[in-house]
Scaffold this motif. Structure first.
Motif, PDB file in Angstrom:
ATOM      1  N   PHE A  19      38.759  40.360  39.077  1.00 28.02           N
ATOM      2  CA  PHE A  19      40.087  40.261  38.596  1.00 28.02           C
ATOM      3  C   PHE A  19      40.563  41.649  36.945  1.00 28.02           C
ATOM      4  N   LEU A  23      44.352  42.025  40.084  1.00 23.64           N
ATOM      5  CA  LEU A  23      45.165  40.959  40.547  1.00 23.64           C
ATOM      6  C   LEU A  23      46.000  39.820  41.373  1.00 23.64           C
ATOM      7  N   LEU A  37      44.453  37.971  30.171  1.00 19.59           N
ATOM      8  CA  LEU A  37      43.337  38.262  31.201  1.00 19.59           C
ATOM      9  C   LEU A  37      41.830  39.061  31.551  1.00 19.59           C
ATOM     10  N   SER A  41      38.228  38.187  30.925  1.00 10.82           N
ATOM     11  CA  SER A  41      37.858  38.690  32.036  1.00 10.82           C
ATOM     12  C   SER A  41      35.893  38.988  30.971  1.00 10.82           C
ATOM     13  N   ASP A 331      40.192  30.192  38.346  1.00  6.64           N
ATOM     14  CA  ASP A 331      41.147  31.420  37.296  1.00  6.64           C
ATOM     15  C   ASP A 331      40.578  32.219  36.374  1.00  6.64           C
ATOM     16  N   PRO A 332      40.917  32.872  36.202  1.00  2.00           N
ATOM     17  CA  PRO A 332      39.434  33.203  34.822  1.00  2.00           C
ATOM     18  C   PRO A 332      40.040  32.593  33.644  1.00  2.00           C
TER      19      PRO A 332
END
Length: 396
Positions: A19, A23, A37, A41, A331-332
């Motif tokens: 990520f 993306l 995001l 991460s 998902d993150p």
């Protein structure tokens, strides 16, 4: 419960690094959330103790944040949510949440932002966003807009923005300055009153008064108060009770009938509101809230079942990461909050045991050896290493 699944640390490391590099197409619309995001991460890797950047890389990535997102003018300093409008000043404004995520990212990248950012000008930005009158007095709006050459507040206020503002104030070291040195401070009394007025009869907090309590808003309210050095007392007993009742269970003596929303795999998870399905992220919003009030409160929920839900139900053992629920993709956001929850529970394991709770690891030799996370600060939601960098390096 059967044996706990292995915590797939190598796959989670690869998941977060993917990520940071690229993306998936379905996230093309998330450009305005890029700093968030990055935060999920980077701090996810930090909790895994797998943030392996060289000194040159740390400088390079920090400089990317300063170059692409920093806004500085004669009045204030802030960070923009997206660089898309960088060349169009009439649409290019600082954003409250982007400012927080930028600062948290700079911390884990070991950048001394106190040598680059004027804390009084950052606080001027916060003070410009604080609502000064009306039913939302003390709260904050997310951004500004320019009308006839003057800045005015733009957007709706809620508890999330209150938490963000209190976090930024702490990161600017304003709570450690003397009153005479806080030349652009926000109205902390009005902010505290706004938060306390959002406590409902159930004990949970809501976006506005007399609306259904929500776990995410509850964490934000409690986190805001903690960052303002509020002393929690008996007035939060109902809140603790409401938080404990967010854990999903279907005891046979109560559910001896067909129930439309009875999902066996939800047991051990946490929901955000009454009679809702479980969701990975609420593991953090619930237990983080309990720990903010008092860490021993973690002994009031069944963390063995909570751990089983994360590791065996929403952990993606093929790709890495964690999903919202068993039917979703990882998902993150959910991955970071799942790992943050596991790190929090491990961090306070001794306190939990002291207060009468047992741990599965102590009882089940068949379970895999638990992974050792970095510690976590439950107020700022950053790694222990980042918090130590803040304490030792950031000086105003």
């Amino acid at each position: 419960m059967s044996q706990l699944a292995t915590f797939e640390v190598d796959k989670h490391e690869k998941f977060f690094n993917r990520f940071l590099l690229l993306l998936p197409s379905k996230l093309q619309s998330e450009d305005s959330n890029r700093l968030a995001l990055i935060y999920f991460s980077l701090h996810g890797l930090g909790l895994l103790k797998r943030l392996n950047f060289s000194k040159e890389e740390l400088i390079k990535y920090s400089q990317f944040i300063y170059n692409d997102f920093l806004i500085e003018n004669e009045e204030f300093v802030a960070f923009r949510a997206t660089s898309a409008f960088k060349q169009t000043p009439e649409y290019d404004f600082g954003n409250l949440s982007a400012t927080l995520f930028a600062l948290l990212n700079l911390l884990i990248l070991e950048s001394d932002y106190s040598s680059k950012l004027n804390n009084h000008k950052v606080m001027k930005f916060l003070s410009m966003l604080q609502v000064k009158e009306g039913e939302h007095k003390g709260s904050f709006v997310p951004t500004l807009r320019e009308v006839n050459g003057k800045f005015e507040q733009y957007g709706e206020s809620d508890l999330r923005l209150c938490y963000i503002a209190a976090s930024i104030r702490h990161l600017m070291r304003y709570d450690s300055l003397s009153p005479s040195e806080r030349i652009n401070d926000i109205d902390t009394s009005a902010l505290t009153e706004f938060v306390l007025n959002r406590i409902n009869f159930s004990g949970g907090l809501s976006a506005i008064s007399d609306v259904e309590s929500h776990l995410g808003f509850t964490y934000c309210g409690i986190g805001c108060l903690r960052l303002l050095n509020y002393k929690f007392g008996p007035e939060f007993d109902d809140t603790i009770s409401w938080l404990v009742h967010r854990q999903v269970d279907y005891p046979a003596e109560l559910y001896n009938f067909d129930y439309e929303y009875h999902q066996e795999e939800d047991i051990g998870s946490f929901n955000g509101r009454d009679n809702k399905f479980g969701d990975t992220c609420y593991s953090w919003w619930c237990t983080g809230s309990l720990a903010l009030i008092e860490p021993k409160n973690l002994s009031l929920v069944d963390l063995d079942r909570a751990k089983y839900y994360l590791l065996n139900t929403t952990q993606n053992q093929l790709l890495g990461g964690f999903s919202k629920d068993p039917d979703s993709n990882p998902d993150p956001y959910h991955s970071f909050l799942a790992i943050a929850s596991l790190a929090l529970w491990q961090q306070y394991e001794d306190i939990i045991i002291e207060n009468g709770a047992t741990t599965r690891h102590a009882e089940s030799s068949s379970d895999p050896e638990p992974f050792k996370f970095d510690g976590i600060d439950e107020a700022l939601v950053i790694t222990k290493k980042s918090k130590e960098f803040f304490q030792h390096t950031i000086h105003y």
